[in-house]
Scaffold this motif. Sequence first.
Motif, PDB file in Angstrom:
ATOM      1  N   THR A 140       0.809  -1.225   0.000  1.00 45.09           N
ATOM      2  CA  THR A 140       0.000   0.000   0.000  1.00 45.09           C
ATOM      3  C   THR A 140       0.842   1.274   0.000  1.00 45.09           C
ATOM      4  O   THR A 140       0.291   2.371  -0.110  1.00 45.09           O
ATOM      5  N   THR A 141       2.140   1.136   0.141  1.00 41.60           N
ATOM      6  CA  THR A 141       3.024   2.317   0.077  1.00 41.60           C
ATOM      7  C   THR A 141       3.881   2.277  -1.191  1.00 41.60           C
ATOM      8  O   THR A 141       3.609   2.970  -2.157  1.00 41.60           O
ATOM      9  N   GLU A 173      12.354   1.218   8.195  1.00 43.24           N
ATOM     10  CA  GLU A 173      12.281   2.475   8.949  1.00 43.24           C
ATOM     11  C   GLU A 173      12.166   3.689   8.038  1.00 43.24           C
ATOM     12  O   GLU A 173      11.772   4.779   8.493  1.00 43.24           O
ATOM     13  N   ASN A 174      12.498   3.526   6.755  1.00 42.92           N
ATOM     14  CA  ASN A 174      12.418   4.643   5.806  1.00 42.92           C
ATOM     15  C   ASN A 174      11.073   4.737   5.099  1.00 42.92           C
ATOM     16  O   ASN A 174      10.884   5.621   4.260  1.00 42.92           O
ATOM     17  N   THR A 175      10.153   3.851   5.423  1.00 37.91           N
ATOM     18  CA  THR A 175       8.846   3.854   4.768  1.00 37.91           C
ATOM     19  C   THR A 175       8.105   5.155   5.028  1.00 37.91           C
ATOM     20  O   THR A 175       7.317   5.613   4.185  1.00 37.91           O
ATOM     21  N   ASP A 176       8.362   5.762   6.172  1.00 37.65           N
ATOM     22  CA  ASP A 176       7.646   6.985   6.557  1.00 37.65           C
ATOM     23  C   ASP A 176       8.271   8.242   5.961  1.00 37.65           C
ATOM     24  O   ASP A 176       7.691   9.323   6.041  1.00 37.65           O
ATOM     25  N   LEU A 177       9.431   8.127   5.344  1.00 33.82           N
ATOM     26  CA  LEU A 177      10.111   9.302   4.805  1.00 33.82           C
ATOM     27  C   LEU A 177       9.478   9.756   3.485  1.00 33.82           C
ATOM     28  O   LEU A 177       9.078   8.935   2.650  1.00 33.82           O
ATOM     29  N   ARG A 224       8.020  13.640   6.678  1.00 41.53           N
ATOM     30  CA  ARG A 224       7.462  12.355   7.098  1.00 41.53           C
ATOM     31  C   ARG A 224       5.947  12.341   6.861  1.00 41.53           C
ATOM     32  O   ARG A 224       5.262  13.320   7.143  1.00 41.53           O
ATOM     33  N   TYR A 225       5.479  11.179   6.371  1.00 39.80           N
ATOM     34  CA  TYR A 225       4.049  11.029   6.113  1.00 39.80           C
ATOM     35  C   TYR A 225       3.239  11.124   7.406  1.00 39.80           C
ATOM     36  O   TYR A 225       2.145  11.697   7.430  1.00 39.80           O
ATOM     37  N   SER A 226       3.767  10.543   8.497  1.00 39.22           N
ATOM     38  CA  SER A 226       3.036  10.532   9.762  1.00 39.22           C
ATOM     39  C   SER A 226       2.800  11.945  10.285  1.00 39.22           C
ATOM     40  O   SER A 226       1.808  12.187  10.996  1.00 39.22           O
ATOM     41  N   LEU A 227       3.681  12.866   9.965  1.00 39.16           N
ATOM     42  CA  LEU A 227       3.494  14.256  10.374  1.00 39.16           C
ATOM     43  C   LEU A 227       2.581  15.016   9.405  1.00 39.16           C
ATOM     44  O   LEU A 227       1.819  15.894   9.822  1.00 39.16           O
ATOM     45  N   PHE A 228       2.648  14.654   8.136  1.00 42.78           N
ATOM     46  CA  PHE A 228       1.856  15.371   7.130  1.00 42.78           C
ATOM     47  C   PHE A 228       0.365  15.055   7.233  1.00 42.78           C
ATOM     48  O   PHE A 228      -0.479  15.886   6.860  1.00 42.78           O
TER      49      PHE A 228
END
Length: 360
Positions: free
Chosen positions: A12-13, A83-87, A150-154
């Motif tokens: 999904t990413t 760990e880079n999936t969120d970048l 980061r996606y989690s922040l966006f």
Amino acid sequence: MTVPGDITTIATTYGAILLGTCFGCALTGVVFVQCVLYYKLYPGDYAWTKFLVFVVWALDLSHTVLIIVTSWQSVITGFDKPENTDLIPPALGLSVAVTAAVTFLVHCFFANRIRKLMKKSYIAVPVVILAFCRLLAACCSTSEIIRLKRYSLFIRPYPAWIFTLGVTLSASVEIIITMTMIIFLGSRKTGFANMNHIINSLILYTLETGSVTSVVTVASLICWLIMRHNLIFLGMHFAIAKLYANSLLATLNTRKRLRVDRMYSSEREHTGGLTASPPYNGVNKSLVSQRILGPNTTQKSMQLNVNVETTVVSKIDEGFDDFDRDIEEQRDSVTEFEKDEHRLEGPRGSSEKDPHVQFP
């Protein structure tokens, strides 16, 4: 609001990014072919129209480079690094701004078209304002993407609502333009079968080009609203710029086919439907148009109908050296038909009572 499929996985990413990039690259090829056709078929267009096509093509090519870089940095550089999936790659943020630039140019083009057709600006001006607001929202989203990284922040309420606003405005403007064109063209139908056939063709072209961009934009918005923890919305967003570019170029390139239809319809009236098929000119109707419209009208009309249409078709066909003149003459032709129809309502009524009445 979330759904069961709103999870972060490789599929999904990275999978969504990879599929969106592949589809976007394919559409880039279509845009390039459309540009080649345009410059080949319409060498006499205004310089500003040619420049607009060049700018849209250049932005589309830049967008393709950016999404390829995004896909490379996400899938290849980040391979085997969960760990880079969120970048968020910086190229991704820039692609959002380029998408907004393409949509803004296309929306302004169609807004100008509406202004020329309607001879009024009360719809065109709000459309341009909304399109500009969408551009500003996209630029703000780009800056936030590059800043947060980061996606989690966006996906937090801020700046998520800015991105939501931008995509919503994009879909809204496209729907407004499409519906305005359909309603206006539908209101210009006359009692002449051939002219109605041409108007129906224009309505279908408008519906076909506008509906695809609207559906994909709305689908991307829905996925963003209900599945923010994956990147399915992003895979769809990659295609939006290409679809808008194709919408613009398809609108420009179908003009020659419509002119052939006008001349062919007039010839069929003269010959009683015995005229050969119109020549192929490199621009075909879609299968949807052929199925809905069917063949051109073959019924004979009164001699006056033939004379009026021959005059108008000749007027429409002269000097199609640019798109603005094309639009203005389409509008003037419909207006002339309406005037002739109202002027002849009396004689038509009398001819039904007395079959010996002849028209000049």
